[in-house]
Enzyme design. Sequence first.
Site, PDB file in Angstrom:
ATOM      1  N   GLY A  36      -8.542  19.461  -0.541  1.00 55.67           N
ATOM      2  CA  GLY A  36      -8.748  18.122  -0.863  1.00 55.67           C
ATOM      3  C   GLY A  36     -10.494  17.945  -0.291  1.00 55.67           C
ATOM      4  O   GLY A  36     -11.294  18.956  -0.203  1.00 55.67           O
ATOM      5  N   THR A  39     -11.505  20.601   2.469  1.00 56.40           N
ATOM      6  CA  THR A  39     -11.816  21.805   2.103  1.00 56.40           C
ATOM      7  C   THR A  39     -13.158  21.811   1.399  1.00 56.40           C
ATOM      8  O   THR A  39     -13.960  22.895   1.390  1.00 56.40           O
ATOM      9  CB  THR A  39     -10.712  22.240   0.961  1.00 56.40           C
ATOM     10  OG1 THR A  39      -9.519  22.138   1.725  1.00 56.40           O
ATOM     11  CG2 THR A  39     -10.979  23.542   0.258  1.00 56.40           C
ATOM     12  N   ASP A  62      -2.521  13.531  -2.175  1.00 59.79           N
ATOM     13  CA  ASP A  62      -3.397  12.128  -1.973  1.00 59.79           C
ATOM     14  C   ASP A  62      -3.813  11.513  -3.147  1.00 59.79           C
ATOM     15  O   ASP A  62      -4.064  10.251  -3.534  1.00 59.79           O
ATOM     16  CB  ASP A  62      -4.254  11.891  -0.989  1.00 59.79           C
ATOM     17  CG  ASP A  62      -3.392  11.833   0.419  1.00 59.79           C
ATOM     18  OD1 ASP A  62      -2.166  11.809   0.554  1.00 59.79           O
ATOM     19  OD2 ASP A  62      -4.170  12.188   1.432  1.00 59.79           O
ATOM     20  N   ARG A 106      -3.116   8.941   3.330  1.00 56.91           N
ATOM     21  CA  ARG A 106      -4.169   8.659   4.623  1.00 56.91           C
ATOM     22  C   ARG A 106      -5.008   7.426   4.041  1.00 56.91           C
ATOM     23  O   ARG A 106      -5.295   6.640   5.172  1.00 56.91           O
ATOM     24  CB  ARG A 106      -4.612  10.078   4.809  1.00 56.91           C
ATOM     25  CG  ARG A 106      -5.069  10.026   6.322  1.00 56.91           C
ATOM     26  CD  ARG A 106      -5.614  11.443   6.820  1.00 56.91           C
ATOM     27  NE  ARG A 106      -5.531  12.244   5.561  1.00 56.91           N
ATOM     28  CZ  ARG A 106      -5.805  13.523   5.710  1.00 56.91           C
ATOM     29  NH1 ARG A 106      -5.552  14.088   6.847  1.00 56.91           N
ATOM     30  NH2 ARG A 106      -6.046  14.357   4.770  1.00 56.91           N
ATOM     31  N   ALA A 121       9.628  -1.258  -6.952  1.00 61.56           N
ATOM     32  CA  ALA A 121       9.502  -2.196  -5.789  1.00 61.56           C
ATOM     33  C   ALA A 121       9.052  -3.324  -6.020  1.00 61.56           C
ATOM     34  O   ALA A 121       8.365  -3.752  -6.804  1.00 61.56           O
ATOM     35  CB  ALA A 121       8.067  -1.246  -5.137  1.00 61.56           C
ATOM     36  N   GLU A 122       9.562  -4.111  -5.059  1.00 64.06           N
ATOM     37  CA  GLU A 122       9.237  -5.718  -4.917  1.00 64.06           C
ATOM     38  C   GLU A 122       7.855  -6.164  -4.544  1.00 64.06           C
ATOM     39  O   GLU A 122       7.233  -6.854  -4.952  1.00 64.06           O
ATOM     40  CB  GLU A 122      10.239  -6.400  -4.124  1.00 64.06           C
ATOM     41  CG  GLU A 122      11.666  -6.781  -4.686  1.00 64.06           C
ATOM     42  CD  GLU A 122      12.272  -5.502  -5.089  1.00 64.06           C
ATOM     43  OE1 GLU A 122      12.496  -4.520  -4.426  1.00 64.06           O
ATOM     44  OE2 GLU A 122      13.045  -5.441  -6.308  1.00 64.06           O
ATOM     45  N   LYS A 147      19.183 -10.315  -7.640  1.00 64.42           N
ATOM     46  CA  LYS A 147      18.798  -8.955  -7.039  1.00 64.42           C
ATOM     47  C   LYS A 147      19.452  -9.145  -5.761  1.00 64.42           C
ATOM     48  O   LYS A 147      19.726  -9.948  -5.000  1.00 64.42           O
ATOM     49  CB  LYS A 147      17.319  -9.054  -6.580  1.00 64.42           C
ATOM     50  CG  LYS A 147      16.176  -8.582  -7.856  1.00 64.42           C
ATOM     51  CD  LYS A 147      14.865  -8.288  -7.172  1.00 64.42           C
ATOM     52  CE  LYS A 147      13.916  -8.056  -8.445  1.00 64.42           C
ATOM     53  NZ  LYS A 147      12.569  -7.766  -8.068  1.00 64.42           N
ATOM     54  N   HIS A 185       6.541  14.132   5.984  1.00 65.84           N
ATOM     55  CA  HIS A 185       5.985  15.357   5.310  1.00 65.84           C
ATOM     56  C   HIS A 185       6.963  16.033   4.308  1.00 65.84           C
ATOM     57  O   HIS A 185       6.681  16.948   3.872  1.00 65.84           O
ATOM     58  CB  HIS A 185       5.712  16.224   6.481  1.00 65.84           C
ATOM     59  CG  HIS A 185       4.362  15.751   7.432  1.00 65.84           C
ATOM     60  ND1 HIS A 185       4.797  14.744   8.342  1.00 65.84           N
ATOM     61  CD2 HIS A 185       3.193  16.321   7.634  1.00 65.84           C
ATOM     62  CE1 HIS A 185       3.767  14.704   9.037  1.00 65.84           C
ATOM     63  NE2 HIS A 185       2.726  15.524   8.370  1.00 65.84           N
TER      64      HIS A 185
END
Length: 255
Positions: A36, A39, A62, A106, A121-122, A147, A185
């Site tokens: 990323g 690096t 990410d 992040r 997702a709401e 719901k 993780h």
Amino acid sequence: MRNFLFIFLLFAQFVLGQSNFKIRNDTLEALVAIGGDGTFRGAVALYEEHGIPSVGIPATIDNDLYGTDYTIGYDTAVNTALESIDKIRDTADAHDRLFYVEVMGRTSGFIAVEAGIGGGAEYIAIPEEQTDYEEIRNVLKGFRKDKTSSIIIVAEGDEEGGAFKIAKKVKELYGFDYRVVVLGHIQRGGAPSARDRILASKLGVAAVEALINGKFNVMVGEVKGEIKLTPLKETFGRKKELDPYLLKIAKILSI
Ligand SMILES: Nc1ncnc2c1ncn2[C@@H]1O[C@H](COP(=O)(O)OP(=O)(O)O)[C@@H](O)[C@H]1O
Ligand SMILES: O=P(O)(O)OC[C@H]1O[C@](O)(COP(=O)(O)O)[C@@H](O)[C@@H]1O
């Protein structure tokens, strides 16, 4: 591979992060740096300080590197997150619960947006947008009465400070009881998805082709299905925007 070109194909963390690894300038002609922004910053420093050129391959869960639509590892991470969100949804339904699920990211909301849309997702809280507590309240008050559960996805880098903080504030403001799950993780590692394997294969070939063609200090990426080379410095110096269409449909589908 041509004889004159001697390439170390290594994870750059290995090269840059381990002090007992000695680079022999006389044998090393180029480096393929896989990683990323950290690096790639290291790869740029290696060139500026030691004259060692690199070609970068974007690999971070990410997905926050400019110059490629997707980075290696991202698709696997989204699928891993979704697997967990599906399980949490079962409990949320069975127990009539509101869950806040914190995913990685992040400084960016790529994982949150795709995992959020895929997991129904709401609300999705991301660092790129100010968290809107009133909107959360409206969603939770229930435009749809059928719901039985609610899931709010929070990117760890959200400006409000993560899932626990948002959950606490919503409870203080509007009284909604909650559970929080931080996926952490487990989103990294594991068996790569098919898409990640194909992407890694394409970009690996593209990196070697770039070196053969004398292109250095660039990252190989895939943009709209085409291989594209982007100067390494731009990959972390420019902001990669979230897809506005995905942001739009996330809001439509949350109702
Ligand atoms: N400017 C730099 N010079 C030398 N090494 C660097 C520099 N920036 C980052 N690194 C090293 O690059 C490695 C990978 O960076 P890290 O941020 O951990 O991962 P990522 O590549 O996923 O962003 C680390 O070992 C880090 O110490
Ligand atoms: O706790 P650590 O080791 O700093 O790792 C967590 C961070 O690594 C990331 O997963 C990114 O890692 P990669 O770029 O290596 O895929 C971030 O989303 C997260 O903040």
